[in-house]
Design an enzyme around this catalytic site. Structure first.
Site, short mmCIF file in Angstrom:
data_model
loop_
_atom_site.label_atom_id
_atom_site.label_comp_id
_atom_site.label_asym_id
_atom_site.label_seq_id
_atom_site.Cartn_x
_atom_site.Cartn_y
_atom_site.Cartn_z
N ASP A 1 0.83 -1.20 0.00
CA ASP A 1 0.00 0.00 0.00
C ASP A 1 0.86 1.26 0.00
O ASP A 1 2.03 1.23 0.37
CB ASP A 1 -0.91 0.01 1.23
CG ASP A 1 -0.14 0.08 2.54
OD1 ASP A 1 0.90 -0.59 2.63
OD2 ASP A 1 -0.56 0.80 3.45
N GLU A 2 0.29 2.35 -0.41
CA GLU A 2 0.88 3.69 -0.32
C GLU A 2 2.32 3.73 -0.83
O GLU A 2 3.18 4.41 -0.27
CB GLU A 2 0.81 4.19 1.12
CG GLU A 2 -0.62 4.36 1.60
CD GLU A 2 -0.74 4.72 3.05
OE1 GLU A 2 -1.69 5.45 3.40
OE2 GLU A 2 0.09 4.26 3.85
#
Length: 527
Positions: free
Chosen positions: A333-334
């Site tokens: 993620d991210e």
């Protein structure tokens, strides 16, 4: 007989009426919320699939024994020993554990042909001569034991009312995630959380072991990851890390409570602790300073270096070797500092490493925009404002056969504040009061985006720790919302807030007896 069953979203209590009105002398202020007086079977949380009450119950006393059935099954014996240990703590009774099934007491029986219970469910029957717990597996017997605990007083001996429960979970995966990277928590603190969640039939503990702020697990081939990368946390505290023996101890402790541990090594982003520990992992060969802030998305492994893949192979290989469960979580993620093409190429190779070490990939739902490996599980953490394109990618992955774990941030992120008056916590996904955390349907949550209910493996409540540094803060943010997660994952549904809030309130004496810090939500009739 009184029959309790979840039908069309309503718990039907057939028998004596349950009243929520104030009794004479009670606080009758306008708007005051008073607790209902619930019978023991009506208090159970998660709500069972079906229950019948009636007849003479079984009195726990000095002569009560735990019988672990014929055949001398060691695992069943272990379930019995743990149940006795738990009941001794609350009842003060000796509760010896013996073999066989003949005689009065609590009887644990394995029956591979037991109907209506599946692999984790159970049947509980209480009468004047004892309580019989029957299941196809030891896991089912363990869950039966947790229901039995709720049928007895939170402290002191008591009577298990006459009746019968037949129960099985809605979802196979019922998880809680704990981030020990932003703030460090000890193995003993996490064991306490395992005890708390397993009592409500949560069966998975996802551990976020690494992030920009700290690396919390020792790796023999890369010792500075823990020794140096583990020496920081949000706010500049001392951090810490677990040795491999400590991790093994936690995994074994959880396994005895039928909780699988899913370790997460986040990549290719959220890696500043690793980059600070080894300069060679950086594209420019220069190690950054350790990081103690809370920003995200600024770090990335060097996708073009072959040494990067040697690193993840050795790290994931060592972790896989000490993790008996089927899953390894690789984050994903991210990764804002990793170009999309590089991200996809990196995740291809990382997933291949996981498979080579005999595990199944779990990753955050951003993997859907790359190339999920066959069988990879996606964990969805979106919320009401998540772009439709992102949801569409997740739906496409689900239709292609990738199971989903649902962790919507505006429902199940336990680090979100309850409301504007509470702290610690964050509110970037909005406030998450107790009712909002519970009152939704995982099966249809992403139906509008095209996700079929059959794709939902289960639910998980993450607890990120940017603002959480103590046991008291951890418990305050988790409880009572984690109990809503437990019911969403186990009970047949749909959610029934009027019933649930009464049963939640009935857990207060148990939480108090265990010295659990919890938020007394104003719309729950705690009493």
């Amino acid at each position: 007989m009184r029959v309790l069953r979840r039908t069309l979203g309503t718990l039907l209590f057939l028998g004596a009426a349950v009243s929520c009105a104030p009794a004479p002398g009670d606080d009758a202020r306008p708007g005051a919320v008073r607790p209902a007086v619930l019978a023991p079977y009506e208090r159970l949380l998660p709500a069972p699939a079906s229950a019948r009450t009636g007849g003479t119950g079984y009195v726990f006393g000095a002569g009560t024994v735990i019988r672990t059935g014929p055949g001398g099954d060691e695992e069943v014996r272990g379930v019995g020993e743990l149940l006795a240990e738990q009941l001794r703590t609350s009842s003060g009774l000796p509760l010896p554990v013996v073999g066989g099934s003949e005689g009065d007491g609590v009887r644990l029986l394995l029956d591979e042909g037991a109907e209506g219970v599946g692999d984790e469910g159970y049947r509980l029957e209480s009468g004047p001569r004892g309580v019989t717990l029957t299941a196809r597996t030891p896991a089912g017997l363990f869950h039966a034991g947790q229901s039995l605990r709720q049928l007895l007083p939170a402290s002191g001996p008591g009577t298990v009312p006459g009746g019968e429960i037949t129960d099985a979970p809605r979802f196979a995966y019922r998880g809680a995630m704990l981030d020990i990277a932003r703030h460090y928590f000890t193995v003993e603190q996490v064991k306490r959380y395992v005890d708390q969640i397993s009592a409500y039939k949560v069966n998975t503990l996802h551990l976020h072991l690494t992030d920009d702020q700290g690396w919390r697990i020792a790796v023999d081939g890369w010792p500075r990851l823990a020794e140096y990368g583990g020496g920081s946390e949000v706010g500049g505290g001392p951090g810490g890390y677990w040795t491999k023996d400590q991790y093994r101890d936690l995994v074994a402790y959880a396994a005895r409570r039928y909780v699988d541990v899913v370790p997460e090594i986040d990549m290719p982003g959220h890696v500043n602790a690793a980059l600070a520990s080894y300069a060679e992992l950086n594209c420019d060969g220069k190690a950054p300073e350790r990081y103690t802030g809370t920003k995200v998305g600024f770090s990335s492994l060097c996708v073009g270096k072959e040494r990067t893949y040697e690193f993840i192979d050795e790290v994931l290989g060592e972790l896989a070797a000490i993790t008996p469960g089927r899953y390894l979580h690789i984050g994903g993620d991210e990764a804002h500092s990793t170009p999309a093409a590089d991200y996809a190429a990196f995740m291809d190779r990382a997933q291949e490493v996981v498979g080579r070490h005999g595990k199944t990939v779990v990753a955050w739902h951003q993997l859907a925009a790359a190339r999920p490996a066959p069988g990879a599980v996606l964990q969805y953490w979106g919320h009401d404002r998540t772009p439709d394109a992102e949801k569409t990618a997740v739906a496409a992955a689900a239709k292609a056969g990738h199971p989903l774990i649902l962790s919507p941030a505006d429902r199940l992120y336990l680090d979100m504040k309850y409301d504007v008056t509470t702290g610690p916590g964050l509110n970037w996904a909005g406030f998450v009061p107790v009712k909002r955390a519970y009152d939704w349907n995982p099966g249809s949550y992403l139906a509008a985006s095209g996700v079929p209910q059959s794709a939902v493996l289960g639910v998980e409540a993450p607890l990120w720790t940017e603002t959480i540094a103590t046991r008291s803060d951890l418990e305050f943010m988790a409880f009572p919302r984690i109990l809503g997660l437990a019911e969403l994952g186990w009970s047949p549904g749909p959610a029934n807030w009027p019933s649930y809030r009464q049963r939640l309130a009935a857990q207060a004496p148990r939480l108090d007896a265990q010295d659990t810090t919890y938020y007394r939500a104003p719309d729950v009739p705690w009493g």
